[in-house]
Design a protein around this motif. Sequence first.
Motif, mmCIF file in Angstrom:
data_model
loop_
_atom_site.group_PDB
_atom_site.id
_atom_site.type_symbol
_atom_site.label_atom_id
_atom_site.label_comp_id
_atom_site.label_asym_id
_atom_site.label_seq_id
_atom_site.Cartn_x
_atom_site.Cartn_y
_atom_site.Cartn_z
ATOM 1 N N ASP A 123 43.416 40.878 42.832
ATOM 2 C CA ASP A 123 42.315 41.846 42.908
ATOM 3 C C ASP A 123 42.794 43.291 42.902
ATOM 4 N N GLN A 127 46.514 38.038 46.174
ATOM 5 C CA GLN A 127 45.445 38.967 45.826
ATOM 6 C C GLN A 127 45.962 40.344 45.439
ATOM 7 N N ARG A 128 47.217 40.629 45.765
ATOM 8 C CA ARG A 128 47.762 41.962 45.496
ATOM 9 C C ARG A 128 49.157 41.873 44.899
ATOM 10 N N THR A 138 41.202 40.647 36.588
ATOM 11 C CA THR A 138 39.955 40.992 37.263
ATOM 12 C C THR A 138 39.566 42.417 36.831
#
Length: 114
Positions: free
Chosen positions: A52, A19-20, A81
């Motif tokens: 994200d 996610q990072r 995103t």
Amino acid sequence: MSLTSTEAGGAQVVTVNAQRIDAAMAIQFKEDMRTETEAGPERVILDLSHVDFIDSSGLGAIVAAMKQLGKERKLDLAGLTPMVDKVFRLTRMDTVFNLYDTLQDALDPEHAAN
């Protein structure tokens, strides 16, 4: 950092399964990208659809990954995103990379930039 790699449409698709991409992950990301892309097609598509958040270290790691490919190979980015897309556009990195809304857009010859 978990990266997976496949080939599709004559390109190598590297998917970031995190996610990072931030300062804590940047060095590992660069090493993993080098390993995944040592050999392969001329075009590499980095699928960022699971990411994200990205900070300046993550941005730098992606630029370093592009440079590792050399001049004869190209790195395109797909599936950004909204937050990640905003970072790329605010830093004008959209002038350095081809950005595609989805992986399918990146693989579609009608959308592909030369």
